[in-house]
Design a protein around this motif. Structure first.
Motif, PDB file in Angstrom:
ATOM      1  N   GLN A  98     -61.150  55.585  -4.181  1.00 55.08           N
ATOM      2  CA  GLN A  98     -62.359  55.072  -3.540  1.00 55.08           C
ATOM      3  C   GLN A  98     -63.310  56.205  -3.171  1.00 55.08           C
ATOM      4  O   GLN A  98     -64.529  56.097  -3.336  1.00 55.08           O
ATOM      5  CB  GLN A  98     -61.977  54.257  -2.303  1.00 55.08           C
ATOM      6  CG  GLN A  98     -61.292  52.930  -2.630  1.00 55.08           C
ATOM      7  CD  GLN A  98     -60.697  52.269  -1.412  1.00 55.08           C
ATOM      8  OE1 GLN A  98     -60.233  52.940  -0.477  1.00 55.08           O
ATOM      9  NE2 GLN A  98     -60.677  50.939  -1.400  1.00 55.08           N
ATOM     10  N   THR A 110     -65.414  47.677  -2.572  1.00 61.54           N
ATOM     11  CA  THR A 110     -64.575  48.173  -1.484  1.00 61.54           C
ATOM     12  C   THR A 110     -65.159  47.780  -0.131  1.00 61.54           C
ATOM     13  O   THR A 110     -66.370  47.768   0.062  1.00 61.54           O
ATOM     14  CB  THR A 110     -64.472  49.713  -1.567  1.00 61.54           C
ATOM     15  OG1 THR A 110     -63.700  50.066  -2.712  1.00 61.54           O
ATOM     16  CG2 THR A 110     -63.812  50.291  -0.326  1.00 61.54           C
ATOM     17  N   ASP A 111     -64.268  47.468   0.819  1.00 59.13           N
ATOM     18  CA  ASP A 111     -64.684  47.327   2.211  1.00 59.13           C
ATOM     19  C   ASP A 111     -64.706  48.734   2.795  1.00 59.13           C
ATOM     20  O   ASP A 111     -63.674  49.273   3.194  1.00 59.13           O
ATOM     21  CB  ASP A 111     -63.693  46.429   2.971  1.00 59.13           C
ATOM     22  CG  ASP A 111     -64.062  46.287   4.449  1.00 59.13           C
ATOM     23  OD1 ASP A 111     -64.996  46.986   4.902  1.00 59.13           O
ATOM     24  OD2 ASP A 111     -63.414  45.489   5.146  1.00 59.13           O
ATOM     25  N   TRP A 112     -65.906  49.325   2.823  1.00 57.16           N
ATOM     26  CA  TRP A 112     -66.023  50.731   3.195  1.00 57.16           C
ATOM     27  C   TRP A 112     -65.776  50.993   4.679  1.00 57.16           C
ATOM     28  O   TRP A 112     -65.687  52.149   5.097  1.00 57.16           O
ATOM     29  CB  TRP A 112     -67.394  51.265   2.786  1.00 57.16           C
ATOM     30  CG  TRP A 112     -67.606  51.228   1.312  1.00 57.16           C
ATOM     31  CD1 TRP A 112     -68.376  50.360   0.602  1.00 57.16           C
ATOM     32  CD2 TRP A 112     -67.011  52.102   0.338  1.00 57.16           C
ATOM     33  NE1 TRP A 112     -68.307  50.631  -0.746  1.00 57.16           N
ATOM     34  CE2 TRP A 112     -67.472  51.698  -0.934  1.00 57.16           C
ATOM     35  CE3 TRP A 112     -66.130  53.189   0.432  1.00 57.16           C
ATOM     36  CZ2 TRP A 112     -67.093  52.336  -2.108  1.00 57.16           C
ATOM     37  CZ3 TRP A 112     -65.753  53.830  -0.742  1.00 57.16           C
ATOM     38  CH2 TRP A 112     -66.220  53.412  -1.996  1.00 57.16           C
ATOM     39  N   SER A 113     -65.627  49.942   5.460  1.00 57.30           N
ATOM     40  CA  SER A 113     -65.359  50.132   6.888  1.00 57.30           C
ATOM     41  C   SER A 113     -63.871  50.342   7.165  1.00 57.30           C
ATOM     42  O   SER A 113     -63.496  50.779   8.257  1.00 57.30           O
ATOM     43  CB  SER A 113     -65.857  48.922   7.691  1.00 57.30           C
ATOM     44  OG  SER A 113     -65.113  47.757   7.371  1.00 57.30           O
ATOM     45  N   ARG A 114     -63.020  50.034   6.201  1.00 60.88           N
ATOM     46  CA  ARG A 114     -61.581  50.153   6.407  1.00 60.88           C
ATOM     47  C   ARG A 114     -61.131  51.606   6.254  1.00 60.88           C
ATOM     48  O   ARG A 114     -61.662  52.362   5.460  1.00 60.88           O
ATOM     49  CB  ARG A 114     -60.821  49.255   5.440  1.00 60.88           C
ATOM     50  CG  ARG A 114     -61.132  47.768   5.609  1.00 60.88           C
ATOM     51  CD  ARG A 114     -60.237  46.921   4.735  1.00 60.88           C
ATOM     52  NE  ARG A 114     -58.833  47.009   5.160  1.00 60.88           N
ATOM     53  CZ  ARG A 114     -57.843  46.333   4.586  1.00 60.88           C
ATOM     54  NH1 ARG A 114     -58.099  45.532   3.557  1.00 60.88           N
ATOM     55  NH2 ARG A 114     -56.609  46.458   5.016  1.00 60.88           N
ATOM     56  N   ARG A 115     -60.146  51.961   7.035  1.00 62.04           N
ATOM     57  CA  ARG A 115     -59.560  53.299   6.944  1.00 62.04           C
ATOM     58  C   ARG A 115     -58.046  53.155   6.885  1.00 62.04           C
ATOM     59  O   ARG A 115     -57.498  52.253   7.519  1.00 62.04           O
ATOM     60  CB  ARG A 115     -59.959  54.161   8.176  1.00 62.04           C
ATOM     61  CG  ARG A 115     -61.462  54.408   8.327  1.00 62.04           C
ATOM     62  CD  ARG A 115     -61.974  55.308   7.192  1.00 62.04           C
ATOM     63  NE  ARG A 115     -63.393  55.656   7.389  1.00 62.04           N
ATOM     64  CZ  ARG A 115     -64.396  54.969   6.935  1.00 62.04           C
ATOM     65  NH1 ARG A 115     -64.173  53.860   6.228  1.00 62.04           N
ATOM     66  NH2 ARG A 115     -65.642  55.350   7.151  1.00 62.04           N
ATOM     67  N   CYS A 167     -71.043  53.091   6.901  1.00 58.26           N
ATOM     68  CA  CYS A 167     -69.610  53.364   6.733  1.00 58.26           C
ATOM     69  C   CYS A 167     -69.343  54.759   6.160  1.00 58.26           C
ATOM     70  O   CYS A 167     -68.341  55.395   6.511  1.00 58.26           O
ATOM     71  CB  CYS A 167     -68.983  52.321   5.821  1.00 58.26           C
ATOM     72  SG  CYS A 167     -69.129  50.626   6.433  1.00 58.26           S
ATOM     73  N   LEU A 195     -59.318  55.349   3.385  1.00 63.15           N
ATOM     74  CA  LEU A 195     -59.799  55.069   2.042  1.00 63.15           C
ATOM     75  C   LEU A 195     -58.962  55.879   1.055  1.00 63.15           C
ATOM     76  O   LEU A 195     -58.569  57.009   1.347  1.00 63.15           O
ATOM     77  CB  LEU A 195     -61.277  55.435   1.911  1.00 63.15           C
ATOM     78  CG  LEU A 195     -62.242  54.589   2.742  1.00 63.15           C
ATOM     79  CD1 LEU A 195     -63.631  55.213   2.747  1.00 63.15           C
ATOM     80  CD2 LEU A 195     -62.305  53.157   2.219  1.00 63.15           C
ATOM     81  N   GLN A 214     -67.922  56.946  11.096  1.00 63.12           N
ATOM     82  CA  GLN A 214     -67.093  56.190  12.028  1.00 63.12           C
ATOM     83  C   GLN A 214     -66.055  57.063  12.732  1.00 63.12           C
ATOM     84  O   GLN A 214     -65.317  56.576  13.584  1.00 63.12           O
ATOM     85  CB  GLN A 214     -66.381  55.052  11.291  1.00 63.12           C
ATOM     86  CG  GLN A 214     -67.331  54.029  10.681  1.00 63.12           C
ATOM     87  CD  GLN A 214     -66.599  52.886  10.010  1.00 63.12           C
ATOM     88  OE1 GLN A 214     -65.371  52.909   9.876  1.00 63.12           O
ATOM     89  NE2 GLN A 214     -67.335  51.868   9.594  1.00 63.12           N
ATOM     90  N   ASP A 219     -67.834  60.888   7.369  1.00 65.21           N
ATOM     91  CA  ASP A 219     -67.333  59.645   7.961  1.00 65.21           C
ATOM     92  C   ASP A 219     -68.075  59.384   9.269  1.00 65.21           C
ATOM     93  O   ASP A 219     -67.737  59.944  10.310  1.00 65.21           O
ATOM     94  CB  ASP A 219     -65.836  59.749   8.225  1.00 65.21           C
ATOM     95  CG  ASP A 219     -65.248  58.449   8.771  1.00 65.21           C
ATOM     96  OD1 ASP A 219     -66.024  57.475   8.903  1.00 65.21           O
ATOM     97  OD2 ASP A 219     -64.046  58.413   9.065  1.00 65.21           O
TER      98      ASP A 219
END
Length: 381
Positions: A145, A134-139, A38, A141, A54, A52
């Protein structure tokens, strides 16, 4: 965050001009076999940034090139899972590596110290843990974070420099060689399905049971990799143990196992398990795997192990180093039983100088432990 290949290449070029780079990653793997990368955080002596992975269209090749650059030391804390990601995605093992958790053990900070504890003890800087889950895959951030993520490499610079200074002052840098060699070995991160059974506890007592266990564990490993799900999502460890012991050869027998979910015996996976059990049991008797031999400890060996444990504690206190880095419980047992013939790390290199030679003297009766002035000490006889 760095979101383009061009910006990543420029960042990595700057980092490559220095002797070391601190590295950390954020990933998810609760629902997958392979970790889902992530974030990548990196810092040099006067530069830091977050990548990033992703971001649409980004190519991580500049990052992997930096990880392969032998002129730059890659500094991690508790490196194994971070390196596993590089091995999987970049098909390489970073080199050279410096793991601050291992170095901290050599420098007297205890066993397996956490990053925030090590930072606090060396720099005094507090780490805000509120973003840890944290859900590090969410955008996107939040800034908070991202600050938390970046702190994993910025403080690591000061930790690394302090640990290197201590290692050099105490002439202990070479003590890390064996541990870093393990981290830099590709075999550390590649689990062959045929060896997957070694991750399981030995709860079998017959060669046929071990054969079934090996076959089922190998199938689970291949299935988990192919489906990219955790091993337990395919079949749990407890079920493998029961299958190995009960050896069901039809769906009805499989359905009677308490660790198998109701109805699972009618699934394709259930049918596959039955066939795997049959195949394992068709192995010729002389080709069945041998159970690991349980050595019969001679009389007095357990008492010797306890004495060696006391000697190890005395060594740890005197040298201000973690016991785990000097000798394991298995090392102590092997020394107690086999003496000089024990093929263990504690009788090699600096460990032998620090502890191994005196351990051998203890079991030969050339060193004694005595209680004097309210403390235990080792004395030459």
């Amino acid at each position: 965050m760095i979101t383009t290949t061009e910006a990543l290449a420029a960042f990595c070029a700057r980092l490559a001009s220095h002797d070391f780079v601190t590295v950390d990653t954020e990933f998810l793997r609760e629902t997958t076999y392979w970790p889902e990368l992530c974030l990548i955080q990196m810092a040099g002596p006067d530069d830091e940034g977050i990548v990033d992975p992703q971001a649409e269209g980004i190519d991580l090749k500049p990052f992997f090139d930096l990880m392969a650059d032998a002129s730059v030391i890659k500094v991690f804390h508790a490196a194994r899972q971070d390196i596993e990601i590089v091995v999987k995605l970049g098909d390489l093992v970073p080199h050279p590596i410096f793991d601050t958790q291992v170095a901290a053990m050599v420098c007297g900070f205890g066993e397996s110290i956490s990053y925030d504890q090590l930072v606090s003890r060396i720099t005094g800087a507090p780490i805000d843990k509120s973003s840890r889950f944290t859900d590090w895959s969410r955008r996107p951030l939040s800034d908070k974070q991202l600050d938390y993520a970046l702190a994993d490499v910025t403080h690591l610079r000061d930790v690394y420099l302090e640990l290197v200074s201590r290692l050099e002052a105490e002439n202990r840098a070479h003590w890390l060689t064996d541990e870093m060699a393990i981290l830099e070995s590709r075999a550390t991160y590649e689990v062959e399905p045929e060896n997957a059974w070694r991750r399981l506890k030995m709860r079998v007592k017959k060669p046929a049971e071990l054969c079934v266990l090996q076959h089922v564990a190998a199938w689970r490993e291949r299935e988990a990799k192919a489906r990219n799900v955790p091993r337990g999502r395919v079949i749990k460890d407890e079920a493998i143990y029961e299958i190995a012991q009960q050896q069901p050869q039809d769906s009805e027998a499989l359905s009677r196992l308490r660790t198998i979910p109701r109805g699972w015996e009618r699934s394709q996976q259930g049918a596959t398990i039955v066939e795997i059990v049959k195949e394992a049991l068709e192995t010729p008797k002389d080709e069945m795997p041998r159970l690991p031999r349980q050595r019969q400890a001679p009389e007095g060996a357990q008492a010797a192990v306890e004495l060696l444990r006391v000697l190890l504690k005395l060594t740890v206190e005197k040298e201000n180093v973690a016991a785990k880095i000097i000798a394991t419980s298995d090392d102590l047992e092997a020394i107690a039983i086999d003496g000089e013939a024990a093929d263990v790390g504690a009788l090699k290199g600096w460990r032998r100088e620090l502890f191994g030679d005196r351990a051998l003297k203890l079991i030969r009766g050339e060193v004694a432990l005595r209680f004097a002035d309210k403390k235990v000490e080792a004395v030459e006889l």
